[in-house]
Write a protein that holds these residues in place. Structure first.
Motif, PDB file in Angstrom:
ATOM      1  N   TYR A 123       0.816  -1.214   0.000  1.00 20.92           N
ATOM      2  CA  TYR A 123       0.000   0.000   0.000  1.00 20.92           C
ATOM      3  C   TYR A 123       0.856   1.274   0.000  1.00 20.92           C
ATOM      4  O   TYR A 123       0.596   2.197  -0.789  1.00 20.92           O
ATOM      5  CB  TYR A 123      -0.961   0.000   1.182  1.00 20.92           C
ATOM      6  CG  TYR A 123      -1.826   1.238   1.241  1.00 20.92           C
ATOM      7  CD1 TYR A 123      -2.882   1.421   0.346  1.00 20.92           C
ATOM      8  CD2 TYR A 123      -1.581   2.227   2.188  1.00 20.92           C
ATOM      9  CE1 TYR A 123      -3.659   2.566   0.390  1.00 20.92           C
ATOM     10  CE2 TYR A 123      -2.360   3.368   2.239  1.00 20.92           C
ATOM     11  CZ  TYR A 123      -3.396   3.539   1.340  1.00 20.92           C
ATOM     12  OH  TYR A 123      -4.169   4.672   1.380  1.00 20.92           O
ATOM     13  N   GLN A 127      -4.548   3.446  -9.282  1.00 21.25           N
ATOM     14  CA  GLN A 127      -5.712   3.926  -8.544  1.00 21.25           C
ATOM     15  C   GLN A 127      -6.823   2.874  -8.510  1.00 21.25           C
ATOM     16  O   GLN A 127      -7.526   2.735  -7.513  1.00 21.25           O
ATOM     17  CB  GLN A 127      -6.225   5.214  -9.181  1.00 21.25           C
ATOM     18  CG  GLN A 127      -5.257   6.384  -9.049  1.00 21.25           C
ATOM     19  CD  GLN A 127      -5.784   7.639  -9.707  1.00 21.25           C
ATOM     20  OE1 GLN A 127      -6.840   7.628 -10.354  1.00 21.25           O
ATOM     21  NE2 GLN A 127      -5.050   8.743  -9.568  1.00 21.25           N
ATOM     22  N   ALA A 164       0.674   3.958  -2.968  1.00 22.92           N
ATOM     23  CA  ALA A 164       0.173   5.292  -2.623  1.00 22.92           C
ATOM     24  C   ALA A 164       1.195   6.386  -2.926  1.00 22.92           C
ATOM     25  O   ALA A 164       0.827   7.507  -3.286  1.00 22.92           O
ATOM     26  CB  ALA A 164      -0.223   5.331  -1.153  1.00 22.92           C
ATOM     27  N   ILE A 190      -5.856   0.304  -5.860  1.00 17.14           N
ATOM     28  CA  ILE A 190      -6.055   0.814  -4.497  1.00 17.14           C
ATOM     29  C   ILE A 190      -7.539   0.840  -4.133  1.00 17.14           C
ATOM     30  O   ILE A 190      -7.930   0.392  -3.047  1.00 17.14           O
ATOM     31  CB  ILE A 190      -5.441   2.221  -4.367  1.00 17.14           C
ATOM     32  CG1 ILE A 190      -3.915   2.144  -4.469  1.00 17.14           C
ATOM     33  CG2 ILE A 190      -5.848   2.854  -3.043  1.00 17.14           C
ATOM     34  CD1 ILE A 190      -3.225   3.487  -4.437  1.00 17.14           C
TER      35      ILE A 190
END
Length: 353
Positions: free
Chosen positions: A202, A215, A206, A218
């Motif tokens: 993560y 994106q 990010a 995520i």
């Protein structure tokens, strides 16, 4: 010569060397200390994974253990099936999904083992009642009860009433050994999946380039209710079973654990060869830090297994405290002995007493 040295010094070669050595180490442990079957000479090289150990609990009745595991299997497979219908085969590219379905397989087989224990104990109780009735009809005042056997007591195959478990449950079977192997793999991989996801994957996604694909990963794969189950609550499910079951800690389970992760590593390389993309950024062998990353991933497996071993110590202390305290009662002493002996066996060489 210079070309050979340059080739040997490349990050890709070094990363693959680390991967190969970790795979060979896991293979050696698996062959030398088999988890699912006995050694070729018939010697016990792993804890006796009997059906009683695989299917019963020192805290719940066999029926309660069966219902808990069955509910977990339905929940895990239900969520996995819903995810598959929503996203298709795309999700099966990821290590998380592999382990989620492996966890569902464990709970399914473990529920089956618990169900077999329920049936066996029901039959044993029915035979005991029939024998007692026959003895009463003959004028005997002695109840026909089964006494604990030396084998049953020593191995922890003892019921809550203090009597030996039915002989059919004291045998090691392919089902019981598979349950033991799958539990030891899952108890470590949930730690690996959760730690790597939130501690490595993560943050890298990010902080990296925010491409549409990044994106999407995520939002669709990490920050969702399903993801929180697969990257967090999965540990709760496994460790709830750990504190309820009778599985013994086995050092040699690091072999199958390593091979399971190796199988995914091979798949990740096949995917990269086909698509030109890495499923996870930290698997990219072209990066200069790739050898360190691959070695770190290997060490994470040992660290995770060490944490599981610590949880076994906590488990032994919890049951030991309950049995030694003033409020123990309810047949706790023999349960404490069973749990403590299991933890001790795992902390040793893993051989059957």
């Amino acid at each position: 010569m210079e070309t050979a040295l340059e080739w040997a010094g490349s990050s890709a070669v070094q990363a693959h060397t680390v991967l190969a050595l970790s795979g060979l180490t896991s293979l050696y442990i698996t062959i030398a200390r088999p988890t699912i079957k006995l050694a070729a000479d018939g010697s016990h090289t792993c804890p006796p994974a009997s059906l009683y150990e695989a299917g019963t609990s020192p805290a719940l009745s066999p029926v309660g253990m069966c219902l808990f595991r069955f509910a977990m299997a339905v929940y895990i497979f239900g969520m996995g099936a819903t995810q598959y219908m929503r996203m298709g085969t795309y999700v099966f590219k990821f290590y998380t999904i592999w382990n989620w379905w492996l966890l569902g397989l464990y709970f399914t087989l473990a529920a089956t083992a618990s169900a077999l224990c329920v049936l066996a104990e029901s039959r044993a109780n029915a035979k005991s009642r029939a024998a007692s009735s026959a003895a009463g009809a003959n004028g005997s005042n002695q109840p026909a009860a089964t006494s604990p056997t030396a084998n049953g007591t020593a191995s922890g195959d003892v019921t809550k009433a203090g009597t030996a478990a039915p002989s059919s449950l004291q045998r090691a079977t392919p089902l019981s050994r598979t349950c033991h192997a799958l539990f030891m793999i899952n108890s470590s991989t949930v730690i690996i999946v959760d730690a790597v996801c939130w501690g490595l994957l993560y943050p890298m996604l990010a902080r990296g380039p925010q491409t549409p694909e990044t994106q999407r990963i995520i939002k669709r794969l990490l920050l969702t209710f399903t993801s929180y189950n697969q990257h967090g609550l999965n540990a709760l499910y496994v460790f709830a079973d750990l504190f309820l079951n009778r599985h013994r800690l086995a050092f040699h389970a690091t072999g199958p654990l390593g091979l399971w992760s190796m199988a995914y590593a091979v798949w990740a390389h096949v995917w990269h060869a086909k698509s030109g993309k890495w499923l996870y950024p930290f698997l990219d062998t072209s990066k200069p830090w790739a050898p360190v990353a691959y070695f770190g991933l290997y060490m994470v497996h040992w660290i995770a297994f060490g944490l599981v071993a610590l949880l076994y110590r906590v488990k032994a202390r919890i049951y030991g405290g309950g049995g030694n305290g003033s409020g123990g009662g309810g047949g706790k002493p023999h349960l404490v002995a069973a749990v403590a002996s299991g933890a001790a066996a795992g902390q040793g060489k893993g051989k059957t007493e």
